[in-house]
Design an enzyme around this catalytic site. Structure first.
Site, PDB file in Angstrom:
ATOM      1  N   LEU A 226      42.927  39.433  37.467  1.00 13.09           N
ATOM      2  CA  LEU A 226      43.104  38.558  37.656  1.00 13.09           C
ATOM      3  C   LEU A 226      42.152  37.200  37.850  1.00 13.09           C
ATOM      4  CD1 LEU A 226      45.496  37.093  37.187  1.00 13.09           C
ATOM      5  CD2 LEU A 226      45.864  36.580  39.494  1.00 13.09           C
ATOM      6  N   CYS A 227      40.969  37.850  38.350  1.00 13.25           N
ATOM      7  CA  CYS A 227      40.434  36.864  38.253  1.00 13.25           C
ATOM      8  C   CYS A 227      39.256  37.060  37.410  1.00 13.25           C
ATOM      9  CB  CYS A 227      39.172  37.542  39.104  1.00 13.25           C
ATOM     10  SG  CYS A 227      38.414  39.054  38.920  1.00 13.25           S
ATOM     11  N   THR A 228      39.322  38.005  36.267  1.00 13.59           N
ATOM     12  CA  THR A 228      38.549  37.984  34.902  1.00 13.59           C
ATOM     13  C   THR A 228      39.438  36.748  33.528  1.00 13.59           C
ATOM     14  OG1 THR A 228      37.889  40.048  35.209  1.00 13.59           O
ATOM     15  CG2 THR A 228      37.773  39.681  32.615  1.00 13.59           C
TER      16      THR A 228
END
Length: 447
Positions: A226-228
């Protein structure tokens, strides 16, 4: 309209195949898996058997399933069943040719069955609008061949394990060897497509390599962090996922959005396009947006037609014993020309479905939770929610963990070292909803 009955002269081309023999008729055909081999015996009765008695199950009524039903009905098979849990979406109409715009929202299996019976007179197609898991072992036992047109690895695993569980074994009294009773083996024909590529595979459960034997050839799907998606998108799909997973909840709150809603698709596309421009990423289109949020596998009608025809051909060869069957995998690589290499998958002696089970090395100090996480990650197993008991080597209670109403009684075991629960070399019996096999055996060696 095609007439499908036992009148002489019906299916003249099939009659030529089934009433005459040839030099290669008994080289590599279905009868060769028996001991002694069962030879092909030309007869007009074979076509009558296909039309009046044989039952073939088609699993899936999508792109492949529509082609399979058409091909099998026009190949002389008189009794077909089709099972599919999905309903028709407007996006299906470009390649699933048994459906029309008026059918949108109706069950795929029902519409496909009605269409085939309308166009091919005399064929009986029974529709089952439900998940494959709703049917029991006795229901699957009634078919002579099962042909799969699925788009899910998990569904293939479940059905493969179910059909393997139907095989009855006999013990050779002179050698003590367990051998499958071949009269209880239901051949599986598996087809799959993606873009310009596809495969056809013929499996004889517990005789040749089953689907589970080669599960490690299908790498687990990798989730995008999700951070990407939120911070460093690298392609168009990341931008679409950002709009769908992060922006949509902010915009619509707890309201569950319908991924088939064209207005929602347009909203996601516009947000994704803006995100892509911000990071200088190209490739965001409305069609690509629909594919990402609905997890659509690229499908091409011509590929479906080619693979389904090859599958139907294998069903015909198995049921008639008239010529060599595929031994046992064909890859269609249409993007590189008309190229279709074949090769043989061997049985895996450690297969959890048709073999003796797997051996795992685990630290004696590891907890039961850690062991279950290893089972989930192991490419040979890929279990989701295992229940575990000891077949041998238990220190105390044989049941280590059980899901369901009694789960609270075993939660204390989750944090205990496995050395307190069973001895080195213990054989565990594992059950999991993804695999309906009653006896997944895992031998644990302490590392």
């Amino acid at each position: 309209m095609t007439t499908h009955d036992s009148t002489p002269g019906t299916f003249p081309d099939l009659s030529k195949l089934l009433t005459r023999t040839g030099l290669l008729a008994n080289v590599g055909n279905y009868g060769t898996i028996f001991d002694p081999p069962l030879p092909f015996e030309p007869s007009a009765d074979i076509l009558a058997f296909m039309q009046q008695h044989a039952r073939v199950l088609v699993v899936g009524a999508g792109g492949l399933g529509c082609e399979l039903l058409k091909d099998l009905a026009l190949s002389g098979f008189g009794h077909l069943d089709v099972i599919d849990m999905d309903t028709i979406d407007v996006s299906n109409l470009n390649r699933q040719f048994l459906f029309r715009k008026a059918d949108v929202g109706r069950p795929k299996a029902t519409v496909a069955a009605d269409f085939i019976m309308k166009r091919v007179s005399g064929v009986s197609v029974e529709a089952h609008h439900c998940p494959i898991q709703d049917k029991d072992a006795e229901w699957y036992r009634q078919f002579q061949v099962i042909v799969m047109g699925l788009d899910s690895i998990e569904a293939r695993r479940w059905l493969n394990a179910m059909i393997c569980s139907l095989v009855v074994f006999e013990v050779d009294m002179s050698t003590g060897e367990r051998k499958p009773d071949l009269t209880t083996v239901i051949p599986l024909v598996d087809g799959g497509t993606e873009g310009f590529s596809g495969h056809v595979r013929v499996m004889y459960p517990c005789v040749s390599g089953c689907f589970e034997c080669t599960l490690n050839l299908f790498p687990p799907q990798q989730a995008v962090p999700l951070c990407t998606i939120a911070e460093t998108p690298r392609n168009a799909a990341h931008c679409v996922l950002y709009a769908h997973l992060i922006e949509a909840p902010k915009e619509f709150g707890e309201e569950k959005m319908d991924k088939d809603d064209t207005s929602y698709q347009q909203w996601v596309y516009e947000k994704a396009d803006a995100r892509a421009r911000q990071f200088s990423i190209s490739g965001v289109t409305l069609m690509q947006t629909q594919g990402v949020i609905k997890n659509i596998i690229p499908a091409i009608a011509s590929t479906n037609a080619i693979v389904a025809a090859a599958c139907a051909n294998e069903v015909f060869k198995v049921l008639t014993n008239s010529s060599a069957y595929l031994n046992n995998n064909l890859m269609y690589i249409g993007g590189q020309g008309v190229y279709a290499p074949t090769f043989k998958y061997e049985r895996n002696p450690e297969c959890i479905v048709c073999g003796a089970g797997v051996v795992m090395e685990v630290a004696a100090a590891a907890t039961l939770t850690a062991l279950m996480e290893l089972m989930n990650a192991d490419t040979r197993l890929r279990l989701r929610a295992p229940s575990i008991r000891c077949q041998s080597g238990a220190v105390g209670d044989e049941t280590l963990y059980m899901r369901g109403v009694l789960e609270s009684h075993y939660r204390a075991n989750l944090d205990r070292p496995i050395a307190e629960l069973f001895r080195n070399g213990a054989v565990l019996i594992v059950t999991d909803p993804s695999v309906p096999s009653p006896c997944i055996k895992v031998a644990v060696q302490f590392a």
